[in-house]
Design an enzyme around this catalytic site. Structure first.
Site, mmCIF file in Angstrom:
data_model
loop_
_atom_site.group_PDB
_atom_site.id
_atom_site.type_symbol
_atom_site.label_atom_id
_atom_site.label_comp_id
_atom_site.label_asym_id
_atom_site.label_seq_id
_atom_site.Cartn_x
_atom_site.Cartn_y
_atom_site.Cartn_z
ATOM 1 N N ASP A 1 0.842 -1.316 -0.503
ATOM 2 C CA ASP A 1 -0.049 0.451 0.467
ATOM 3 C C ASP A 1 0.737 1.336 0.373
ATOM 4 O OD1 ASP A 1 -1.580 1.931 0.884
ATOM 5 O OD2 ASP A 1 -3.107 1.178 2.187
ATOM 6 N N HIS A 2 1.266 2.005 -1.356
ATOM 7 C CA HIS A 2 2.053 2.480 -1.067
ATOM 8 C C HIS A 2 1.518 4.535 0.100
ATOM 9 C CE1 HIS A 2 -1.464 4.615 -3.513
ATOM 10 N NE2 HIS A 2 -1.074 5.531 -3.405
ATOM 11 N N HIS B 1 -5.989 2.498 2.881
ATOM 12 C CA HIS B 1 -5.045 3.287 3.245
ATOM 13 C C HIS B 1 -6.133 4.471 4.574
ATOM 14 C CE1 HIS B 1 -3.924 3.865 -0.650
ATOM 15 N NE2 HIS B 1 -4.519 4.510 -1.319
HETATM 16 N N1 LIG Z 1 -2.660 2.379 -12.333
HETATM 17 C C1 LIG Z 1 -2.272 3.307 -11.142
HETATM 18 O O1 LIG Z 1 -1.435 4.191 -10.734
HETATM 19 C C2 LIG Z 1 -2.397 2.572 -10.090
HETATM 20 C C3 LIG Z 1 -1.809 2.823 -9.016
HETATM 21 C C4 LIG Z 1 -1.554 1.593 -7.419
HETATM 22 C C5 LIG Z 1 -2.571 0.807 -7.843
HETATM 23 N N2 LIG Z 1 -2.528 0.459 -8.756
HETATM 24 C C6 LIG Z 1 -2.774 -1.452 -8.841
HETATM 25 O O2 LIG Z 1 -1.499 -2.244 -9.870
HETATM 26 C C7 LIG Z 1 -2.374 -2.975 -11.071
HETATM 27 C C8 LIG Z 1 -2.317 -2.933 -12.216
HETATM 28 O O3 LIG Z 1 -3.093 -1.513 -12.972
HETATM 29 P P1 LIG Z 1 -2.810 -1.288 -13.717
HETATM 30 O O4 LIG Z 1 -3.426 0.175 -13.511
HETATM 31 O O5 LIG Z 1 -1.484 -0.600 -14.295
HETATM 32 O O6 LIG Z 1 -3.093 -2.054 -14.738
HETATM 33 P P2 LIG Z 1 -3.630 -1.951 -16.533
HETATM 34 O O7 LIG Z 1 -3.177 -0.639 -16.702
HETATM 35 O O8 LIG Z 1 -4.937 -2.018 -16.876
HETATM 36 O O9 LIG Z 1 -2.221 -3.167 -16.922
HETATM 37 C C9 LIG Z 1 -2.451 -4.449 -17.498
HETATM 38 C C10 LIG Z 1 -1.298 -5.321 -17.398
HETATM 39 O O10 LIG Z 1 -1.235 -6.434 -17.567
HETATM 40 C C11 LIG Z 1 -1.317 -6.781 -18.933
HETATM 41 N N3 LIG Z 1 -1.958 -8.484 -19.660
HETATM 42 C C12 LIG Z 1 -3.860 -7.819 -19.669
HETATM 43 N N4 LIG Z 1 -3.794 -9.163 -19.682
HETATM 44 C C13 LIG Z 1 -3.027 -9.881 -19.881
HETATM 45 C C14 LIG Z 1 -2.889 -11.206 -20.389
HETATM 46 N N5 LIG Z 1 -4.513 -11.991 -20.570
HETATM 47 N N6 LIG Z 1 -1.915 -11.655 -19.626
HETATM 48 C C15 LIG Z 1 -0.759 -11.430 -19.961
HETATM 49 N N7 LIG Z 1 -0.720 -9.566 -19.679
HETATM 50 C C16 LIG Z 1 -1.186 -9.730 -19.590
HETATM 51 C C17 LIG Z 1 -1.135 -5.906 -20.027
HETATM 52 O O11 LIG Z 1 -0.168 -6.225 -21.125
HETATM 53 P P3 LIG Z 1 -0.422 -5.648 -22.696
HETATM 54 O O12 LIG Z 1 -1.380 -3.766 -22.499
HETATM 55 O O13 LIG Z 1 0.263 -6.143 -23.160
HETATM 56 O O14 LIG Z 1 -1.807 -5.981 -22.880
HETATM 57 C C18 LIG Z 1 -0.748 -4.115 -18.787
HETATM 58 O O15 LIG Z 1 0.698 -4.747 -19.143
HETATM 59 C C19 LIG Z 1 -4.688 -3.582 -10.207
HETATM 60 O O16 LIG Z 1 -4.295 -4.114 -9.015
HETATM 61 C C20 LIG Z 1 -4.105 -1.694 -9.708
HETATM 62 O O17 LIG Z 1 -5.289 -1.762 -9.018
HETATM 63 C C21 LIG Z 1 -2.496 0.658 -10.034
#
Ligand SMILES: NC(=O)c1ccc[n+]([C@@H]2O[C@H](COP(=O)([O-])OP(=O)(O)OC[C@H]3O[C@@H](n4cnc5c(N)ncnc54)[C@H](OP(=O)(O)O)[C@@H]3O)[C@@H](O)[C@H]2O)c1
Length: 516
Positions: A202-203, A265
């Site tokens: 949890d950042h 948080h």
């Molecule tokens: N975004 C933020 O700032 C943030 C902040 C805090 C926490 N989080 C948490 O971090 C986690 C990730 O979130 P995100 O926003 O980064 O998600 P995201 O942008 O949707 O990224 C998904 C990733 O998974 C890959 N992927 C999707 N389907 C796949 C499959 N079937 N096989 C292999 N690779 C696949 C995608 O690659 P391709 O594009 O190549 O398909 C992409 O690299 C979540 O739990 C979120 O709650 C995110």
């Protein structure tokens, strides 16, 4: 375990702050979802900084693992753009060259066993043994949570997590969507990883001021004797965001404010304020005390939830001079969505220290400004000796500011200069940026947390029982809200401090929100 401070050590000594030596063994980090939003915005820029600041060993590799086809070179290009866009400071070509040679990519589907074979093979080629003879691997799950079951079905069948590897796992929030699903996920992960190697991130816990709550409470002798029901009237925790849901509607519609902010948080901040002193600064001593807080929080009946929690959803309004959309008009939200974007509630901890002291928690999106702070409101002195009877008496107040300014201030009363006997409120302040200016480096949240994981320090990561206990606190609220009549949404204007009922919640007790 902690040390006793002996009589001979009581004299004051000046203490030179020498930078801590960080000995990190060679490692490979596999980022599942290495092309996603979190990776681009946070992880890869943070790893770049750690590398150019020479906090990483000479031998390390980062493998991005995601579905789209690309070569190592193409992945380096993607990461370069992310670093240029999202990292702090100017982009430096020579630093980039130093970092980029550590980047690699494997494409494959999370459900596809063949992909894991390719990943294992790449890992074998790239990872060198540490001084202890094992190969250190960090697996970062930067993927939306619905992928986790498929990934953890596959992982036990590839050799990444066994044999010569010493593998650690970092899992992002949200961890489950209620206690039952968090427990299932723990069981699933537990088939491959022991608790000692799981880092639930949890950042928020990587922020300096959040860590400083423990230092402030337990490295100073003057506050702890006051830190209880005898001297504290109540505590407020506000986590206010001025942003809306941005482009996260698909996630947010299923989550809502309690799952998104309160369960993690806010519960973390709550525990740091309320916990008993740990017997040492090791991970489990601290985590034991946090879990005790959640377990002693008063359980909430449906009647209690109806009376002492408030939900809201933002409507249109003006923020920073511009008109903003209502939640229901945001892209990808349902036009009749009942997802809450605001929470306020009154909590109690039924233990010796806190019996009868209310903790008021409030969080929401599209509020007037972005601010996170904890305020400790002390009781009034027993007698009014100074000032005239019509003066507003301001009790002592301690404010721990987390964002936008990392600061601590103590509000006290002094004599106003003059021939009368008038009280005047003043502040004693500590501000991180002002007081540690110069060469001091303020690590980003992810910087600190990644280094801790590389060092094997779990202090700032949640343990299984902690996660489940936090869900136990909020599950009844989510359930009650989902099964009872929804207030007329939207019920607060963007740019305000939330629904009027949130003010009534605290005003009914003769108190006010500090920030309003
Ligand atoms: N975004 C933020 O700032 C943030 C902040 C805090 C926490 N989080 C948490 O971090 C986690 C990730 O979130 P995100 O926003 O980064 O998600 P995201 O942008 O949707 O990224 C998904 C990733 O998974 C890959 N992927 C999707 N389907 C796949 C499959 N079937 N096989 C292999 N690779 C696949 C995608 O690659 P391709 O594009 O190549 O398909 C992409 O690299 C979540 O739990 C979120 O709650 C995110």
């Amino acid at each position: 375990m902690s040390e006793n401070i002996s009589d001979t050590a009581r004299t004051s000594q000046s203490c030179e702050i020498v930078p801590e030596r960080i000995d990190i063994e060679p490692f490979t980090m596999v980022i599942f979802g290495g092309t996603g939003d979190l990776s681009k915005r946070k992880l890869l820029p943070t790893l770049y900084h750690l590398c150019i600041d020479q906090n990483l060993p000479d031998d390390f590799s980062i493998i991005g693992f995601a579905s789209s086809e690309r070569s190592d070179e193409e992945y380096r290009e993607l990461v370069k753009k992310a670093v240029e866009e999202f990292s702090e400071g100017d982009f430096k070509a020579d630093c980039w060259d130093r970092f980029s040679k550590h980047l690699f990519y494997v494409s494959g589907g999370f459900e596809d066993p063949e992909s894991y074979k390719r990943l294992s093979q790449r890992l074998e080629e790239l990872t060198i043994s540490s001084s202890k003879g094992k190969k250190e691997v960090i697996i970062y799950m930067a993927v939306p949570p619905h992928f986790l079951p498929a990934i953890f079905q596959q992982l036990p069948f590839c050799n990444i997590c066994k044999e010569t590897y010493n593998a650690r796992l970092i899992v992002e929030k949200p961890f489950g969507r209620d206690r039952a699903s968090a427990s299932e996920l723990n069981t699933l992960i537990g088939k491959t990883f022991s608790e000692k190697s799981i880092y639930r991130i949890d950042h928020y816990l990587g922020k300096e001021t959040v860590q400083n709550i423990l230092f402030f409470r337990f490295a100073n002798s003057i506050f702890e004797p006051l830190w209880n029901r005898r001297y504290i009237d109540h505590v407020q925790i506000t986590v206010a965001e001025s942003l809306g849901i941005e482009n996260r509607a698909r996630f947010y519609e299923k989550s809502g404010v309690v799952r998104d902010i309160v369960q993690n948080h806010m519960m973390q901040l709550f525990a740091l304020v309320a916990m008993e002193p740990p017997i040492g600064f090791e991970a489990d001593y601290i985590r034991n005390e946090k879990v005790k807080v959640y377990k002693t929080m008063r359980s909430m009946s449906e009647e209690y939830i109806d009376q002492f929690t408030v939900r809201g959803q933002y409507g249109t309004g003006i923020l920073n001079g511009s008109e903003v959309l209502s939640y229901r008009d945001e892209k990808d939200t349902a036009p009749d969505s009942n997802t809450p974007t605001f929470f306020a509630g009154k909590f109690f901890i039924d233990n010796w220290r806190w019996a009868g002291v209310p903790f008021y928690l409030r969080t929401g999106k599209r509020l007037k400004k972005r601010v996170t702070e904890i305020s400790i409101h002390f009781k009034q002195p027993p007698l009014r000796l100074f000032g005239s009877t019509c003066d507003i008496r301001e009790p002592n107040l301690l404010v721990l500011g987390v964002q936008p300014h990392e600061e601590i201030s103590l509000h006290i009363g002094v004599k106003h200069p003059g021939i009368g006997n008038q009280l005047y409120p003043v502040n004693m302040d500590f501000n991180y940026e002002r007081d540690f200016k110069g060469d001091v480096h303020f690590p980003l949240s992810y910087e600190r947390l990644l280094i801790d994981c590389m060092k094997g320090d779990q202090t700032l990561f949640a343990r299984q029982d902690g996660i489940e206990a936090m869900w136990s606190v909020v599950d009844p609220i989510i359930k009650r809200w989902e099964n009872s009549k929804v207030p007329e949404f939207p019920n607060y204007t963007s740019g305000s401090w939330g629904p009027e009922k949130a003010n009534e919640l605290i005003q009914n007790d003769g108190r006010n929100w500090r920030i309003s």
